[in-house]
Design a protein around this motif. Structure first.
Motif, PDB file in Angstrom:
ATOM      1  N   ALA A 344       0.843  -1.199   0.000  1.00  0.00           N
ATOM      2  CA  ALA A 344       0.000   0.000   0.000  1.00  0.00           C
ATOM      3  C   ALA A 344       0.871   1.238   0.000  1.00  0.00           C
ATOM      4  O   ALA A 344       2.077   1.196   0.277  1.00  0.00           O
ATOM      5  CB  ALA A 344      -0.918  -0.002   1.218  1.00  0.00           C
ATOM      6  N   ASP A 345       0.240   2.354  -0.331  1.00  0.00           N
ATOM      7  CA  ASP A 345       0.868   3.668  -0.225  1.00  0.00           C
ATOM      8  C   ASP A 345       0.685   4.141   1.220  1.00  0.00           C
ATOM      9  O   ASP A 345      -0.441   4.376   1.665  1.00  0.00           O
ATOM     10  CB  ASP A 345       0.193   4.621  -1.214  1.00  0.00           C
ATOM     11  N   GLN A 346       1.786   4.272   1.937  1.00  0.00           N
ATOM     12  CA  GLN A 346       1.702   4.572   3.361  1.00  0.00           C
ATOM     13  C   GLN A 346       0.980   5.886   3.621  1.00  0.00           C
ATOM     14  O   GLN A 346       0.123   5.979   4.508  1.00  0.00           O
ATOM     15  CB  GLN A 346       3.114   4.626   3.979  1.00  0.00           C
ATOM     16  N   ALA A 347       1.295   6.914   2.835  1.00  0.00           N
ATOM     17  CA  ALA A 347       0.668   8.224   3.044  1.00  0.00           C
ATOM     18  C   ALA A 347      -0.832   8.159   2.792  1.00  0.00           C
ATOM     19  O   ALA A 347      -1.634   8.758   3.528  1.00  0.00           O
ATOM     20  CB  ALA A 347       1.325   9.265   2.142  1.00  0.00           C
ATOM     21  N   ARG A 348      -1.228   7.422   1.741  1.00  0.00           N
ATOM     22  CA  ARG A 348      -2.650   7.333   1.409  1.00  0.00           C
ATOM     23  C   ARG A 348      -3.402   6.466   2.420  1.00  0.00           C
ATOM     24  O   ARG A 348      -4.549   6.751   2.757  1.00  0.00           O
ATOM     25  CB  ARG A 348      -2.831   6.780  -0.003  1.00  0.00           C
ATOM     26  N   LEU A 349      -2.759   5.400   2.915  1.00  0.00           N
ATOM     27  CA  LEU A 349      -3.402   4.581   3.941  1.00  0.00           C
ATOM     28  C   LEU A 349      -3.589   5.382   5.224  1.00  0.00           C
ATOM     29  O   LEU A 349      -4.615   5.272   5.900  1.00  0.00           O
ATOM     30  CB  LEU A 349      -2.573   3.326   4.205  1.00  0.00           C
ATOM     31  N   GLU A 350      -2.607   6.217   5.556  1.00  0.00           N
ATOM     32  CA  GLU A 350      -2.740   7.083   6.733  1.00  0.00           C
ATOM     33  C   GLU A 350      -3.861   8.091   6.534  1.00  0.00           C
ATOM     34  O   GLU A 350      -4.627   8.385   7.470  1.00  0.00           O
ATOM     35  CB  GLU A 350      -1.421   7.803   6.996  1.00  0.00           C
ATOM     36  N   GLN A 351      -4.005   8.592   5.288  1.00  0.00           N
ATOM     37  CA  GLN A 351      -5.101   9.525   4.994  1.00  0.00           C
ATOM     38  C   GLN A 351      -6.458   8.834   5.181  1.00  0.00           C
ATOM     39  O   GLN A 351      -7.406   9.432   5.708  1.00  0.00           O
ATOM     40  CB  GLN A 351      -4.958  10.043   3.559  1.00  0.00           C
TER      41      GLN A 351
END
Length: 465
Positions: A344-351
Motif C-alpha cells: 500500500a501507499d503509506q501516506a494514502r493509507l494514513e489519509q
C-alpha cells in the motif's frame, strides 16, 4: 423516417429481387428441360415400339401399318434400310432427308436422340435400329413438330410472368412494412439521443423487444437515467462547493473587516485572528480534498505501493491520535496482529485512517469507545474501525460515501466536515484494490470495514476508475 426506411426498403428489395429472379430462371429452365426430356423419351419409346414390330415382320404390310399408325399423330415416322434408303414414311421433307443423310450407322440398340434443339429446329428427332440376328437391317426415325413445345413454353412464360408480378408486388408490400417496423425504433432512438444532447433526459422508448434493438433501447434508457443522475449530482456538487467555500470566506472577510476597521483590544484581536486561521485552514483542507478528488476523476492520482508493515504503522498512528481522544475522554484502542504486511501507499493509507478516525472522533461523546482492529484470513486483510458514537440513520447509510453528503442536514459547524472525507476514503480504498463497507445503528455506533484481497501482490498501482 422516410430516408432510413427507403434505404432499408431498397436494400431488401434488391436482395429479394436477385434471389427471386435467380429462383424463377432456375425453375423455368428446370421445367423446360424436364418437359423436352419427357417429349424426347416418349418419342424414343414410340420409335423402339415400332422397331420391335418391324423386327418380327419386316415387310411392306408391316411398314404400311406403322406409317398408318403415325398418320393421325403430331409425330412422323421414316423407315429406311441399313443403307439409308427410305422404305416408308408418313411425311418426307428436305429437313428429314438432311438428318437421315448425316446419321452415322453405329447406332446403339436402345436408340439415340438425333436432334433436341427445339428452340431453332422445326422438329426433334430420334433413331432406333432394326436388328435381325444381331445384324442391323434398317432404322426407324421418329420426328415430332416443335410447335407444341413452343406453345407449352408460351403458356409457361405467361404463368411465370403472372407469378413474378404477384410475388414482386407482395415483396414490395412486405418490404415496406418490415422496413418501417425496423426503422421506427431506430428513428425513436435517434430522436432520444438528440434530446439527450440538448439536456432533456426524459426519454421514453419501447423496451419490449428481446432482440438487439431491444437491448439498444434499454442501453439508451439506462444511459439517459445515468446522465440525468450525473446532472443532478453535478448541480448538488456545485451547490455544495459554493456553500462550503462561501461559509469560510464569509467568516474570513467579516473578521478581517472588523480587525481592519476597528481598534480592538489585544484579546479580541487574538480571538478574531484565531477564527480567521481556523477558517483558512478549513478552506485549505476543502480545496485539497477537492483537488484530490479531481485528480482521481482524471485518473492522474498515483498510488505508489510498497511493502508496509502494519503493526508499526498502527502503533505510530495510535501514539499520534491518543492524546486527542484522551482530551475528549474517548477510549481509543488499536489491535493489529504481528507480522502483517500490506502492499500500500503509506501516506494514502494514513489519509484513509485519519478520515475514518476523525469521523469517529467527531460523532463520539465523552465515555464512548473507538477501536481499530486489523486481521488477516486466508488472502484477505481486513481493517475494522468501530465506535460507540451516535451512529448513522438507516435512511442515510446508503449515501454516506457520496460527495458532499452530510447526515447533519443543518450543516452544523459544531460537527464540521465538508462531506468529502468518506468519498475520499472510498476512492483511496478502491485505488488500492480494496472495498469499504459501513454498518451502523443510531445511538449504538458505526463500523467501517476495509477489505484488501491478494495482499501479497507487489505491483505499483496507478488508479483506474
Amino acid at each position: 423516417m422516410r430516408k432510413l426506411s427507403l434505404k432499408l426498403g431498397i436494400i431488401f428489395f434488391i436482395t429479394l429481387f436477385c434471389i427471386e429472379t435467380f429462383m424463377m430462371f432456375f425453375l423455368h429452365a428446370s421445367l423446360t428441360n424436364s418437359r423436352v426430356e419427357e417429349e424426347l423419351t416418349s418419342l424414343q419409346a414410340r420409335g423402339n415400339s415400332h422397331r420391335t414390330i418391324l423386327e418380327q415382320n419386316f415387310n411392306k404390310e408391316t411398314l404400311s401399318h406403322v406409317v398408318l399408325m403415325e398418320s393421325d399423330e403430331n409425330t412422323d415416322v421414316v423407315i429406311t434400310d441399313d443403307e439409308g434408303i427410305v422404305l416408308a414414311s408418313s411425311q418426307l421433307y428436305s429437313e428429314v432427308k438432311n438428318i437421315i443423310n448425316k446419321v452415322e450407322r453405329n447406332v446403339p440398340y436402345e436408340g439415340k436422340v438425333l436432334q433436341d434443339n427445339w428452340q431453332e429446329a422445326a422438329s426433334i428427332a430420334t433413331i432406333s435400329p432394326i436388328q435381325k440376328q444381331q445384324t442391323t437391317i434398317g432404322y426407324v426415325y421418329m420426328f415430332q413438330n416443335t410447335d407444341s413445345i413452343h406453345t407449352l413454353m408460351k403458356r409457361l412464360n405467361k404463368h411465370f410472368l403472372i407469378v413474378g408480378i404477384v410475388s414482386g408486388f407482395v415483396t414490395i408490400v412486405v418490404i415496406i412494412i418490415l422496413s418501417r417496423k425496423l426503422a421506427k425504433p431506430l428513428i425513436q432512438m435517434k430522436e432520444a439521443a438528440l434530446k439527450m444532447s440538448k439536456g432533456d433526459f426524459t426519454v421514453a422508448l419501447s423496451t419490449n423487444g428481446k432482440d438487439e434493438l431491444g437491448d439498444l433501447s434499454n442501453a439508451i434508457k439506462l444511459l439517459s437515467s445515468d446522465l440525468n443522475h450525473l446532472r443532478q449530482e453535478r448541480k448538488e456538487f456545485l451547490s455544495s462547493i459554493a456553500h462550503e467555500l462561501r461559509t469560510p470566506l464569509t467568516f474570513i472577510k467579516g473578521y478581517t473587516d472588523i480587525l481592519y476597521k476597528r481598534d480592538l483590544p489585544e484579546q479580541d484581536r487574538q480571538k478574531y485572528l484565531a477564527i480567521i486561521i481556523e477558517e483558512t485552514n478549513r478552506l485549505s483542507r476543502l480545496i485539497k480534498d477537492l483537488f484530490d478528488l479531481a485528480k482521481m476523476d482524471e485518473n492522474s492520482f498515483i498510488i505508489e505501493k510498497q511493502c508496509l508493515h502494519l503493526n508499526p504503522f498502527f502503533t505510530s498512528l495510535k501514539e499520534k491520535l491518543s492524546p486527542v481522544f484522551q482530551e475528549k475522554q474517548i477510549h481509543f484502542t488499536v489491535h493489529c496482529e504481528e507480522e502483517l504486511t500490506l502492499w500500500a501507499d503509506q501516506a494514502r493509507l494514513e489519509q484513509i485512517m485519519m478520515n475514518l478516525l476523525n469521523n469517529a472522533f467527531t460523532y463520539c461523546a465523552s465515555g464512548d469507545t473507538t477501536s481499530v482492529k486489523v486481521t488477516k484470513h486466508n488472502d484477505v486483510l481486513t481493517i475494522i474501525v468501530q465506535d460507540t458514537g451516535k451512529g448513522i440513520p438507516k435512511k442515510d447509510l446508503p449515501y454516506i460515501f457520496e460527495r458532499f453528503y452530510r447526515v447533519e442536514k443543518s450543516r452544523s459547524r459544531a460537527l464540521g466536515g465538508s462531506g468529502l472525507g468518506l468519498a475520499i476514503v472510498k476512492e483511496l480504498v478502491q485505488a488500492h484494490g480494496g472495498e469499504v463497507t459501513a454498518s451502523s445503528e443510531e445511538n449504538k455506533g458505526t463500523i467501517f470495514a476495509l477489505s484488501f484481497k491478494g495482499v501479497e501482490s507487489n505491483e505499483n498501482y496507478f488508479m483506474h476508475r
